[in-house]
Design an enzyme around this catalytic site. Structure first.
Site, short mmCIF file in Angstrom:
data_model
loop_
_atom_site.label_atom_id
_atom_site.label_comp_id
_atom_site.label_asym_id
_atom_site.label_seq_id
_atom_site.Cartn_x
_atom_site.Cartn_y
_atom_site.Cartn_z
CB CYS A 1 38.82 16.82 53.82
SG CYS A 1 38.42 15.50 52.66
CG HIS B 1 39.20 14.56 46.48
ND1 HIS B 1 38.72 15.59 47.28
CD2 HIS B 1 39.39 15.11 45.26
CE1 HIS B 1 38.62 16.70 46.57
NE2 HIS B 1 39.03 16.43 45.34
#
Length: 273
Positions: free
Chosen positions: A263, A169
């Site tokens: 996150c 990511h």
């Protein structure tokens, strides 16, 4: 001398890791043979929430859903710009139920929500950065989702290609420091994407692979205070040299699932950042 940095109050959305576990492996960090200490995870998560509130930020929570062990990673649920919510369509079938729960929360709170047609993993790969949105692709979110987001928000979207599976990511390889600058690890990006970042951010804070692997780039900045993994010591020193204030928060239990501070944190932007 370091510049005098000014923090800006933020509104964050988080999810308690009551059901956090590693029940499947969808990135190189995950192994079903490494058990999760849920009590420790809860303590680490609460320490993050407390740190945000101690620095003046607002923290909202969405209720965790049984059977969705990664729901704690709120950043992946959506990206919010000027009160408009572009939701998520996860690559892994195991995570798709998270989208339903988060989009329901946003709708209940009165937000306009657009569910993407293409694979898109929220702020994991779509990172608002002042005048534009930096957008990662290569492992999860697709370029088609980048185009969808640009049409929805009317904000320029700059595509960046990730090439290292440990940085699957964008928010594991780069974070926004303020409206003008970022920190990132060049080795996570394709050659062309590195050139783009060099052009956009000639004064960026550059991280080593060691600090990136310690989840140092999965950080959250309010423009002055940087909530950062304690293991990213060299990066913290570089940030201090630039006038930022590192705020170490240990979320190492979440590293077992490939996640960290960012996150676990969705930013709700109700005005232009």
């Amino acid at each position: 001398m370091p510049e005098n940095r000014v923090p800006r109050r933020r509104r964050f959305l988080v999810c308690e890791p009551r059901h956090f576990a590693v029940q499947y492996a969808i990135n190189p960090w995950m192994s079903t043979g490494r058990p999760v200490d849920v009590i420790r995870a809860l303590d680490e998560w609460q320490a993050l929430v407390d740190a945000y509130r101690a620095h003046g930020h607002t923290v909202d929570t969405v209720a965790p859903v049984p059977g969705l062990p990664d729901m704690v990673f709120a950043a992946n649920c959506a990206v919010v710009v000027e009160g408009r919510v572009f939701g998520s369509h996860f690559h892994a079938p195991e995570r798709r139920g998270e989208s339903v729960a988060y989009e329901a929360w946003f709708k209940t709170e009165g937000f306009e929500v657009q569910h993407p047609e293409a694979v898109c993993e929220g702020e994991g790969d779509l990172v608002p950065a002042g005048r534009w949105i930096l957008a990662g692709t290569g492992f999860r979110t697709t370029p088609e989702a980048h185009r969808e987001a640009q049409e929805f928000f009317g904000v320029p979207v700059i595509s960046l290609t990730l090439v290292d599976p440990y940085f699957y990511h964008l928010d594991t390889a780069l974070f926004v420091l303020d409206e003008e600058n970022v920190a990132y690890y060049p080795g996570a990006f394709s050659p062309g994407s590195r050139e783009v970042l060099e052009r956009l951010y000639p004064d960026a804070v550059i991280a080593t692979r060691e600090d990136a692997m310690a989840f140092g780039l999965n950080s959250v900045s309010d423009g002055r205070n940087v909530f950062i993994a304690p293991g990213a010591g060299e990066l913290a020193d570089r940030l201090s040299d630039r006038g930022y204030v590192p705020v170490p928060v240990d979320l190492s239990e979440f590293h077992k699932a490939g996640g960290g501070i960012k996150c676990c944190t969705q930013e709700i932007r109700e005005t232009r950042s």
